[in-house]
Design an enzyme around this catalytic site. Structure first.
Site, mmCIF file in Angstrom:
data_model
loop_
_atom_site.group_PDB
_atom_site.id
_atom_site.type_symbol
_atom_site.label_atom_id
_atom_site.label_comp_id
_atom_site.label_asym_id
_atom_site.label_seq_id
_atom_site.Cartn_x
_atom_site.Cartn_y
_atom_site.Cartn_z
ATOM 1 N N PRO A 23 0.832 -1.212 0.000
ATOM 2 C CA PRO A 23 0.000 0.000 0.000
ATOM 3 C C PRO A 23 0.862 1.256 0.000
ATOM 4 O O PRO A 23 1.831 1.360 0.747
ATOM 5 C CB PRO A 23 -0.809 -0.128 1.294
ATOM 6 C CG PRO A 23 -0.049 -1.089 2.143
ATOM 7 C CD PRO A 23 0.674 -2.004 1.224
ATOM 8 N N HIS A 178 -5.849 -2.411 8.206
ATOM 9 C CA HIS A 178 -4.636 -1.649 8.531
ATOM 10 C C HIS A 178 -4.496 -1.590 10.053
ATOM 11 O O HIS A 178 -5.150 -0.790 10.718
ATOM 12 C CB HIS A 178 -4.735 -0.242 7.936
ATOM 13 C CG HIS A 178 -3.419 0.468 7.820
ATOM 14 N ND1 HIS A 178 -2.297 0.104 8.525
ATOM 15 C CD2 HIS A 178 -3.046 1.542 7.070
ATOM 16 C CE1 HIS A 178 -1.293 0.914 8.216
ATOM 17 N NE2 HIS A 178 -1.725 1.796 7.324
ATOM 18 N N GLY A 179 -3.611 -2.441 10.579
ATOM 19 C CA GLY A 179 -3.354 -2.442 12.019
ATOM 20 C C GLY A 179 -1.972 -1.927 12.356
ATOM 21 O O GLY A 179 -1.449 -2.237 13.426
ATOM 22 N N TYR A 183 -1.788 4.091 13.358
ATOM 23 C CA TYR A 183 -3.167 4.488 13.116
ATOM 24 C C TYR A 183 -4.083 3.857 14.172
ATOM 25 O O TYR A 183 -3.603 3.331 15.167
ATOM 26 C CB TYR A 183 -3.564 4.159 11.681
ATOM 27 C CG TYR A 183 -2.731 4.950 10.691
ATOM 28 C CD1 TYR A 183 -2.774 6.348 10.687
ATOM 29 C CD2 TYR A 183 -1.865 4.316 9.798
ATOM 30 C CE1 TYR A 183 -1.985 7.092 9.811
ATOM 31 C CE2 TYR A 183 -1.071 5.057 8.922
ATOM 32 C CZ TYR A 183 -1.135 6.433 8.931
ATOM 33 O OH TYR A 183 -0.350 7.176 8.083
ATOM 34 N N GLY A 303 12.021 -2.469 2.529
ATOM 35 C CA GLY A 303 13.373 -2.357 1.994
ATOM 36 C C GLY A 303 13.900 -3.589 1.293
ATOM 37 O O GLY A 303 15.116 -3.758 1.164
ATOM 38 N N TYR A 352 3.430 12.759 -3.390
ATOM 39 C CA TYR A 352 2.140 13.105 -2.782
ATOM 40 C C TYR A 352 1.444 14.206 -3.559
ATOM 41 O O TYR A 352 1.970 15.304 -3.733
ATOM 42 C CB TYR A 352 2.351 13.535 -1.327
ATOM 43 C CG TYR A 352 3.086 12.507 -0.512
ATOM 44 C CD1 TYR A 352 2.509 11.272 -0.224
ATOM 45 C CD2 TYR A 352 4.381 12.747 -0.066
ATOM 46 C CE1 TYR A 352 3.195 10.314 0.500
ATOM 47 C CE2 TYR A 352 5.071 11.798 0.673
ATOM 48 C CZ TYR A 352 4.469 10.574 0.947
ATOM 49 O OH TYR A 352 5.152 9.632 1.667
#
Length: 369
Positions: A23, A178-179, A183, A303, A352
């Site tokens: 993501p 999404h854990g 967040y 990476g 972005y």
């Protein structure tokens, strides 16, 4: 040829290879609605064994950055349907990463300008991305949150359930919860963020309660074989930390072992940064999950290059490997890795916001030739 390039299966999802597009937030969906540019971007990368979308807000309240997509309006679901149709037409598989940012937000992004919500009322030492009145983007400090009342938490769980259903209606092959990365779910998990004294705070068992309630709701709604989760045991993203991450995440993965999840996505080290950011035994975490009876595919991320990914899969450390930024500048990354071809450089200035430049205009090997 390495196993990295061989087909595999993650739960109910069959993949052509073991290379996953991680993501990647790109801030190119104004009004939280995926558009034709997003369709082109994802379709270009459909040779990945699996695409995991950029983090996608489950509700307006879950939104934390300007121009990121959502899953909570008809327009957004229709927009995502065009994306999934294009990826499938190009032979790919795609899951959506379901996101609630919690305190990593700003009042200007929240319904009626309200405070973001979290496990705590303490503001994070973190930034978010906003769009100015002249259309330019800029990073700004996040706003002070308010702590969720225990009575509000079932409503958040319901939001995750509805978003999972919306994702399947939009044509996704599955969902990734999404854990990670500081967040909302991570804000409940981490002792240095979660200062609650109710049933969602204090002990590891209490701090992990919210995560398991989300997993329960989502798996019951769309099936465990189409559900996955991402965790990042030591990343400081979102001003998150915990004094005992090995114990915390061992408890988490042992609890996840009872579900027949599609995969568990583990970020090693600092997300987008040093792999050895803090001491952590990722092999031991994997062993603990398998010892508890866990059958989900094990996905590693952060990476990785070609040689590292091949070694991880050949050795059994990972079943699949996720690549992030290399997929931005190399839409045909799978081919380049297979042929050991040079990788195109990334334009950091266009990560972005903006348009096609640095987003949907990176050439493939054929186009370079």
């Amino acid at each position: 040829m390495s196993k990295l390039f061989e087909p595999t299966k993650l739960g109910d999802i069959s993949l052509a290879n073991r290379i996953v597009m991680a993501p990647l937030t790109r801030n190119r969906s104004p009004n939280a609605v995926p558009n034709d540019l997003n369709v082109k971007y994802y379709a270009q990368r459909a040779t990945a064994g699996l695409i995991i979308t950029e983090a996608t807000a489950i509700t307006h309240q879950g939104q934390g950055y300007a121009d990121v997509p959502g899953l909570y309006t008809k327009e957004a679901i229709d927009g995502w349907k065009k994306v999934t149709d294009a990826v499938h037409a190009n032979g790919g598989k795609i899951v959506v990463q379901m996101w609630h940012v919690g305190r990593i937000s700003h009042t200007t992004l929240q319904p009626n300008g309200g405070k973001p919500v979290s496990s705590t009322s303490r503001r994070a030492n973190a930034k978010t991305y906003l769009v100015n009145s002249d259309g330019t983007g800029a990073f700004a400090d996040v706003s002070e949150p308010r702590a969720l009342e225990a009575s509000e938490i079932p409503g958040i769980i319901e939001d995750y359930r509805k978003a999972a259903r919306a994702a399947i209606e939009a044509g996704f092959d599955g969902v990734e919860i999404h854990g990670a990365n500081g967040y909302l779910i991570d804000q409940f998990l981490r002792a240095d963020v979660n200062d609650r004294t109710d049933q969602y705070g204090g002990s590891i068992e209490n701090r992990a309660r919210f995560l398991f309630e989300v997993v329960d709701a989502v798996t019951k709604e769309v099936g465990a074989g189409r559900t996955a989760i991402r965790v990042s045991p030591v990343t400081p993203s979102g001003d998150a930390s915990d004094p005992h991450p090995q114990a915390l995440f061992t408890y988490v993965v042992e609890g996840l072992a009872k579900y027949g999840l599609a995969y568990i996505h583990v970020v090693e080290g600092q997300t987008g940064g040093a792999r050895d950011f803090l001491p952590f035994d990722y092999d031991a975490l994997h062993v603990a999950y398998r010892a508890a009876g866990g059958k989900a595919a094990w996905m590693l991320n952060n990476g990785y290059n070609r040689d590292m990914a091949i070694e991880a899969v050949e050795s059994g450390k990972a079943d699949v490997v996720a690549f992030g930024k290399p997929f931005i500048s190399n839409p045909d990354l799978v081919r380049r890795l297979k042929e050991n071809a040079p990788l195109s450089a990334l334009n950091q200035a266009t990560l972005y916001g903006g348009g096609a430049n640095g987003y949907a205009d990176y050439p493939t090997l054929d186009e370079v030739a």
